[in-house]
Design a protein around this motif. Structure first.
Motif, short mmCIF file in Angstrom:
data_model
loop_
_atom_site.label_atom_id
_atom_site.label_comp_id
_atom_site.label_asym_id
_atom_site.label_seq_id
_atom_site.Cartn_x
_atom_site.Cartn_y
_atom_site.Cartn_z
N ALA A 1 1.03 -0.45 19.01
CA ALA A 1 2.15 0.60 18.38
C ALA A 1 1.65 2.02 18.80
N TYR A 2 0.41 1.92 19.06
CA TYR A 2 -0.21 3.49 19.37
C TYR A 2 -0.90 3.89 20.94
N GLU A 3 -0.30 2.87 21.81
CA GLU A 3 -0.75 3.08 22.98
C GLU A 3 -0.72 4.29 23.63
N GLY B 1 -0.10 10.94 4.46
CA GLY B 1 -0.49 9.46 3.99
C GLY B 1 -0.08 8.49 5.27
N VAL B 2 1.21 8.31 4.92
CA VAL B 2 1.99 7.17 5.56
C VAL B 2 2.23 7.84 7.02
N GLY B 3 2.02 6.97 8.22
CA GLY B 3 2.07 7.43 9.49
C GLY B 3 3.64 7.53 9.93
N ASP B 4 4.33 8.59 9.40
CA ASP B 4 5.79 8.73 9.59
C ASP B 4 5.83 10.10 10.40
N PRO C 1 -3.90 8.69 16.40
CA PRO C 1 -2.90 9.57 15.52
C PRO C 1 -3.59 9.57 14.07
N TYR C 2 -4.84 8.84 13.80
CA TYR C 2 -5.24 8.71 12.42
C TYR C 2 -6.76 8.95 12.58
N ILE C 3 -7.11 9.75 11.36
CA ILE C 3 -8.56 10.25 11.14
C ILE C 3 -9.03 9.49 10.09
N VAL D 1 -11.00 7.51 3.18
CA VAL D 1 -9.50 7.52 3.15
C VAL D 1 -9.11 7.91 4.81
N ARG D 2 -7.81 7.75 5.03
CA ARG D 2 -7.10 8.03 6.26
C ARG D 2 -6.41 9.13 6.09
N PHE D 3 -6.37 10.30 7.12
CA PHE D 3 -5.30 10.98 7.17
C PHE D 3 -4.56 10.92 8.42
N LEU E 1 0.84 -1.08 0.11
CA LEU E 1 0.14 0.05 -0.21
C LEU E 1 0.85 1.16 0.10
N PHE E 2 1.91 1.36 0.96
CA PHE E 2 2.61 2.61 0.97
C PHE E 2 3.50 2.79 -0.14
N LYS E 3 3.90 1.69 -0.66
CA LYS E 3 4.62 1.98 -2.05
C LYS E 3 3.77 2.49 -3.11
N GLY F 1 -7.10 0.37 0.68
CA GLY F 1 -5.67 -0.25 1.00
C GLY F 1 -5.50 -1.24 2.20
N PHE F 2 -6.83 -0.62 3.29
CA PHE F 2 -6.72 -1.45 4.37
C PHE F 2 -7.43 -2.71 4.33
N GLY F 3 -8.27 -2.94 3.13
CA GLY F 3 -9.04 -4.04 3.16
C GLY F 3 -10.40 -3.71 2.42
N SER G 1 8.70 3.87 17.59
CA SER G 1 8.32 4.56 16.17
C SER G 1 7.54 5.65 16.36
N LYS G 2 6.08 5.43 16.91
CA LYS G 2 5.09 6.30 17.01
C LYS G 2 5.20 7.06 18.14
N SER G 3 5.58 6.40 19.42
CA SER G 3 5.69 7.13 20.63
C SER G 3 6.85 8.02 20.78
N ASN H 1 -6.79 1.42 17.33
CA ASN H 1 -6.73 0.83 15.73
C ASN H 1 -6.18 1.69 14.60
N ASN H 2 -5.35 1.22 13.94
CA ASN H 2 -4.85 1.67 12.74
C ASN H 2 -5.47 0.99 11.59
N PRO H 3 -6.34 1.38 10.90
CA PRO H 3 -6.64 3.03 10.41
C PRO H 3 -7.87 3.48 11.18
N SER I 1 -7.38 -3.06 8.19
CA SER I 1 -6.42 -3.29 9.18
C SER I 1 -4.95 -2.85 8.32
N TYR I 2 -3.98 -2.84 9.24
CA TYR I 2 -2.72 -2.30 8.76
C TYR I 2 -2.30 -3.49 7.88
N PRO I 3 -2.00 -3.05 6.35
CA PRO I 3 -1.91 -4.26 5.41
C PRO I 3 -0.71 -5.25 5.52
C1 MLT Z 1 0.85 3.41 8.70
O1 MLT Z 1 -0.19 2.78 8.55
O2 MLT Z 1 1.01 4.58 8.04
C2 MLT Z 1 2.06 2.57 9.17
O3 MLT Z 1 1.94 2.36 10.41
C3 MLT Z 1 3.46 3.28 8.55
C4 MLT Z 1 4.03 1.84 9.30
O4 MLT Z 1 4.28 1.94 10.55
O5 MLT Z 1 4.47 0.82 8.49
#
Ligand code: MLT
Length: 377
Positions: A196-198, A30-33, A315-317, A356-358, A6-8, A347-349, A227-229, A165-167, A121-123
Motif C-alpha cells: 500500500a505504501y510503495e 493518528g489514522v493514516g487518512d 508516510p509514518y514516523i 507511538v506512530r505519527f 485500534l482505530f475505533k 495497538g500494533f502488537g 488510497s495512500k498513493s 512497513n506500517n507502522p 504490524s497493521y492490526p
Molecule cells: C493506518 O495504519 O492508519 C491504516 O493504514 C489506515 C487504514 O488504511 O486502514
C-alpha cells in the motif's frame, strides 16, 4: 483480541475528549487518512462517470467482479510492465481497497494453516487471523534488530509482509526480500505482500513490487491500494494480484464472484484517471506534500529530543515514548496536554509497546502547530 479495533478505540477516546472540550482544536496525526483533495483529472473522470449513469444509452449495471478490463490493463501497463514484470490480465483483481482483500484472502487457506505476522504490524492481519482461528507466529521487529524481522523458525504457511512497513517505516533491500521469497519457496508458504505504501519509496534498491524478485510469482499475492498513493480513502479502490503460479488464482476468482459484486464503476473510472498524464502530475504533487510532511515530523521530533524511525520511504514516523512511558499513557498525555492525536504503538502488537506512530497524511500547518505544542510540553 482487544474489544475494539485500534482505530475505533482512538476515535472513541478522541470523541470523548472532544465532547468534554468542545472548543479544543484537535491536531490529527493518528489514522493514516489522506487530507489533500483529489487531482482535477480524477474528479473530472468521476463527474463524467456519474453523468454516464444518468442516461439510458450509457447506463451500466453490474460490472465484472474482477474489475473492468480497461482498469486491469492500465494497472499492468503503468505499474508492472515498466518494472519488467509480466502479468496476465486475469491475474489482476480490482477491489474496493486493500483492507478488505487483506482480510478476505485468508479464506483461501485452511484454519489449520499457520500465519506469521510481524510485530508490530497493521492490526487487521492479527485481528483477521484471530477471527479465522489461526495459530500466529509473532516476528518481533525491535530497535535491536533494526525493525527487520528474522525469518520464521517454525514453518509458516501464510506470511503477511507490509513494505514499506506500517507502522515502523522499515523497508527491505532487494537481497533481504529475496530471502523471504526463498523461504516461501522452500516451505511452500504464501506471502501476502501489502504494498500500500510503495509510492513512498525514495531509495533505489528497495523493490516496489515483490514480483521484482526471482521466483516470487510462485509464492506471493500482492495487495495494493489507490488510497495512500492517490488519495482514495473515501473513493475506495485497490487491486490484488494473484499469479496463476500460486495455484490460487482460480480459487480467488471463484471466491470473489460468490461474495463480491465488483467495485463501483465511478471508483474504477477515477482509478483509471490516475494513470493519465494529468492524473499522474496531481498525484505526484500530493505525494511530494506528504513526503515533505513526513520529513518535517521526523526532523521536528528529533529536534525535540525524541528518538524516531521511519519517515523516509514511508508516510509514518515511529517514535519512542519518553522514558519508559507506555504507548497509551503517552497517547493520552498528547491528547490531553497538546490536543494532538497519534496512534499508540502497542495497538500494533506487543513489540510496539513504548512507541507511538505519527502519520504524515496531516495538514502541514497542523503538523507545525503540533510540534510547537509538543515543544511547550
Ligand atoms: C493506518 O495504519 O492508519 C491504516 O493504514 C489506515 C487504514 O488504511 O486502514
Amino acid at each position: 483480541m482487544p474489544d475494539r479495533y485500534l482505530f475505533k478505540e482512538i476515535e472513541v477516546r478522541t470523541d470523548a475528549y472532544k465532547a468534554q472540550h468542545p472548543d479544543a482544536r484537535l491536531l490529527r496525526m493518528g489514522v493514516g487518512d489522506v487530507t489533500q483533495p483529489l487531482p482535477a483529472a480524477v474528479i473530472e473522470a468521476m463527474h463524467k462517470a456519474v453523468d454516464e449513469l444518468a442516461h439510458v444509452e450509457t447506463f451500466r449495471g453490474y460490472g465484472p467482479e474482477e474489475g473492468y478490463a480497461w482498469l486491469r490493463q492500465a494497472v499492468i501497463d503503468h505499474e508492472y510492465t515498466p518494472r519488467g514484470i509480466r502479468l496476465d490480465i486475469d491475474e489482476v483483481f480490482i477491489s474496493e481497497g486493500a483492507g478488505s482483500d487483506l482480510g478476505n484472502l485468508s479464506e483461501l487457506f485452511l484454519p489449520s494453516n499457520r500465519v506469521a505476522i510481524l510485530d508490530p504490524s497493521y492490526p487487521a492481519y492479527m485481528d483477521g487471523s484471530i477471527m479465522a482461528g489461526r495459530e500466529v507466529i509473532h516476528l518481533p521487529c525491535t530497535i535491536a534488530n533494526g525493525f527487520v524481522p528474522e525469518l520464521p523458525k517454525q514453518k509458516a504457511d501464510i506470511i503477511y509482509l507490509c513494505l514499506p512497513n506500517n507502522p515502523t517505516g522499515t523497508v527491505l533491500r532487494r537481497h533481504e526480500l529475496q530471502q523471504w521469497v526463498n523461504y516461501a519457496i522452500e516451505n511452500q508458504s504464501i506471502i501476502i505482500f501489502d504494498a500500500a505504501y510503495e509510492a513512498y519509496i525514495e531509495e533505489d534498491d528497495v523493490p516496489h513490487s515483490i514480483y521484482e524478485l526471482e521466483g516470487a510469482k510462485q509464492v506471493a499475492i500482492e495487495v495494493r491500494s489507490f488510497s495512500k498513493s492517490a488519495g482514495f480513502t473515501a473513493v475506495r479502490c485497490g487491486y490484488t494480484v494473484v499469479p496463476k503460479e500460486t495455484g490460487l488464482n482460480a480459487m480467488w476468482l471463484r471466491r470473489q464472484c460468490t461474495k463480491y459484486n465488483g467495485t463501483a464503476y465511478v471508483a474504477q473510472r477515477a482509478a483509471q484517471a490516475t494513470f493519465t498524464p494529468e492524473g499522474k502530475q496531481g498525484i505526484a504533487a500530493n505525494l511530494a506534500y506528504y513526503k515533505r510532511t513526513a520529513h518535517l515530523i521526523a526532523d521536528g521530533l528529533t529536534a525535540l529530543g525524541y528518538k524516531v524511525y521511519g519517515g523516509k520511504n514511508a508516510p509514518y514516523i515511529w517514535c519512542k515514548t519518553p522514558d519508559t512511558m507506555d504507548s497509551w499513557t503517552f497517547f493520552d498525555l498528547l491528547l490531553h496536554q497538546c490536543q494532538v492525536v497519534c496512534t499508540p504503538g502497542a495497538g500494533f502488537g506487543d513489540a510496539g509497546q513504548g512507541f507511538v506512530r505519527f502519520s504524515a497524511f496531516s495538514n502541514r500547518k497542523d503538523v507545525e502547530e503540533a510540534l510547537q505544542r509538543m515543544k511547550k510540553l
